[in-house]
Design an enzyme around this catalytic site. Structure first.
Site, PDB file in Angstrom:
ATOM      1  N   GLY A 165       0.921  -1.401  -0.132  1.00 29.12           N
ATOM      2  CA  GLY A 165      -0.021   0.007   0.142  1.00 29.12           C
ATOM      3  C   GLY A 165       1.117   1.377   0.005  1.00 29.12           C
ATOM      4  O   GLY A 165       2.023   1.291   0.328  1.00 29.12           O
ATOM      5  N   GLN A 198       3.353   9.864   0.848  1.00 25.69           N
ATOM      6  CA  GLN A 198       4.673   9.159   1.087  1.00 25.69           C
ATOM      7  C   GLN A 198       5.743   9.383  -0.046  1.00 25.69           C
ATOM      8  O   GLN A 198       6.818   9.122   0.171  1.00 25.69           O
ATOM      9  CB  GLN A 198       4.217   7.508   1.140  1.00 25.69           C
ATOM     10  CG  GLN A 198       3.560   7.268   2.400  1.00 25.69           C
ATOM     11  CD  GLN A 198       3.377   5.824   2.571  1.00 25.69           C
ATOM     12  OE1 GLN A 198       2.512   5.167   1.980  1.00 25.69           O
ATOM     13  NE2 GLN A 198       4.501   4.947   3.148  1.00 25.69           N
ATOM     14  N   CYS A 257       5.966  -0.225   7.415  1.00 24.50           N
ATOM     15  CA  CYS A 257       5.457   0.838   6.474  1.00 24.50           C
ATOM     16  C   CYS A 257       6.842   1.307   5.666  1.00 24.50           C
ATOM     17  O   CYS A 257       7.785   1.383   6.003  1.00 24.50           O
ATOM     18  CB  CYS A 257       5.023   2.127   7.435  1.00 24.50           C
ATOM     19  SG  CYS A 257       4.811   3.739   6.466  1.00 24.50           S
ATOM     20  N   LEU A 258       6.550   1.583   4.338  1.00 23.10           N
ATOM     21  CA  LEU A 258       7.552   2.062   3.235  1.00 23.10           C
ATOM     22  C   LEU A 258       8.284   3.360   3.961  1.00 23.10           C
ATOM     23  O   LEU A 258       9.580   3.561   3.549  1.00 23.10           O
ATOM     24  CB  LEU A 258       6.987   2.075   1.951  1.00 23.10           C
ATOM     25  CG  LEU A 258       6.590   0.911   1.409  1.00 23.10           C
ATOM     26  CD1 LEU A 258       5.757   1.066   0.113  1.00 23.10           C
ATOM     27  CD2 LEU A 258       7.562   0.007   1.443  1.00 23.10           C
ATOM     28  N   HIS A 297      -4.504   1.620   7.515  1.00 29.63           N
ATOM     29  CA  HIS A 297      -3.098   2.069   7.447  1.00 29.63           C
ATOM     30  C   HIS A 297      -2.724   3.245   6.735  1.00 29.63           C
ATOM     31  O   HIS A 297      -2.392   4.140   6.977  1.00 29.63           O
ATOM     32  CB  HIS A 297      -2.014   0.907   7.368  1.00 29.63           C
ATOM     33  CG  HIS A 297      -0.781   1.444   7.360  1.00 29.63           C
ATOM     34  ND1 HIS A 297       0.129   0.907   8.230  1.00 29.63           N
ATOM     35  CD2 HIS A 297       0.047   2.214   6.422  1.00 29.63           C
ATOM     36  CE1 HIS A 297       1.412   1.242   7.839  1.00 29.63           C
ATOM     37  NE2 HIS A 297       1.309   2.170   6.733  1.00 29.63           N
ATOM     38  N   GLU A 298      -3.319   2.968   5.413  1.00 23.43           N
ATOM     39  CA  GLU A 298      -3.076   3.963   4.406  1.00 23.43           C
ATOM     40  C   GLU A 298      -4.042   5.146   4.692  1.00 23.43           C
ATOM     41  O   GLU A 298      -3.366   6.421   4.364  1.00 23.43           O
ATOM     42  CB  GLU A 298      -3.467   3.422   2.992  1.00 23.43           C
ATOM     43  CG  GLU A 298      -2.692   2.225   2.626  1.00 23.43           C
ATOM     44  CD  GLU A 298      -1.171   2.453   2.687  1.00 23.43           C
ATOM     45  OE1 GLU A 298      -0.418   3.650   2.590  1.00 23.43           O
ATOM     46  OE2 GLU A 298      -0.480   1.560   3.057  1.00 23.43           O
ATOM     47  N   HIS A 351      -2.299   7.742   6.847  1.00 22.90           N
ATOM     48  CA  HIS A 351      -1.170   8.559   6.238  1.00 22.90           C
ATOM     49  C   HIS A 351      -1.845   9.978   5.721  1.00 22.90           C
ATOM     50  O   HIS A 351      -1.427  10.902   5.921  1.00 22.90           O
ATOM     51  CB  HIS A 351      -0.680   7.677   5.005  1.00 22.90           C
ATOM     52  CG  HIS A 351       0.185   6.989   5.424  1.00 22.90           C
ATOM     53  ND1 HIS A 351       1.766   7.329   5.913  1.00 22.90           N
ATOM     54  CD2 HIS A 351       0.597   5.490   4.953  1.00 22.90           C
ATOM     55  CE1 HIS A 351       2.280   6.263   6.139  1.00 22.90           C
ATOM     56  NE2 HIS A 351       1.876   5.313   5.718  1.00 22.90           N
TER      57      HIS A 351
HETATM   58 ZN    ZN Z   1       2.672   3.133   5.650  1.00 23.51          ZN
END
Ligand code: ZN
Length: 173
Positions: free
Chosen positions: A46, A51, A93-94, A135-136, A139
């Site tokens: 995701g 991000q 998380c990225l 989660h997304e 963000h």
């Molecule tokens: Zn994330």
């Protein structure tokens, strides 16, 4: 399509609240294509636009496991319904590379959003899909999964991440 740089914690950009998209046009679709390519290249499931530094309420996801691609696009997502029952996943998380922690989130949720074509859709999500979309969506509010951890643990992770960052930039000549 182009692979973009993923912003990592600590960075103020990640704490911004993303703005709603007025309509889904070619510009938004190009952004979604780039986000998806960036996410695949980083082996994520995701990615939110913020991000890669774009404060728009856009998310891409692909939680398929069999190697077959199944991209999902969410523009202006809104949670309509959250179940009281929780499920726990070990999240990463990225934007918080190499750290994982267990997070409890509602097991079921209903999300209203615009898709890649700008059409209004409703998704009933459960399990991994529900966790991932939540989660997304965090963000978009400037929230990271480490915000759910104890202050001590969070501080430790952020400290280590910033040290790693400064090490990368340091040169001795
Ligand atoms: Zn994330």
């Amino acid at each position: 399509m182009a692979i973009k740089t993923i912003i990592t914690e600590p960075n103020e950009i990640l704490r911004q609240i993303s703005k709603p998209v007025s309509s889904v046009g070619n510009q938004e679709r190009k952004l979604m294509d780039d986000m998806l390519e960036t996410m695949y290249a980083a082996n994520g499931i995701g990615l939110a636009a913020i991000q890669i530094g774009v404060p728009k309420r856009i998310i891409v996801m692909d939680i398929s496991k069999d190697g077959k691609k199944n991209p999902m696009y969410f523009v202006n997502p809104k949670i309509k319904n959250k179940h009281k029952e929780k499920s726990t996943y070990e999240e990463g998380c990225l934007s918080v590379p190499n750290y994982f922690a267990e997070v409890d989130r509602p097991k079921y949720c209903e999300v209203e959003y615009l898709d890649y074509q700008g059409e209004n859709k409703i998704l009933k999500a459960e399990g991994l899909l529900a966790t991932c979309i939540q989660h997304e969506m965090d963000h978009l509010e400037g929230v990271l999964f480490i915000d759910y951890l104890s202050k001590l643990k969070k501080t430790m992770i952020v400290k280590k991440l910033s040290k790693r960052k400064s090490n990368t930039d340091r040169i001795i000549v």
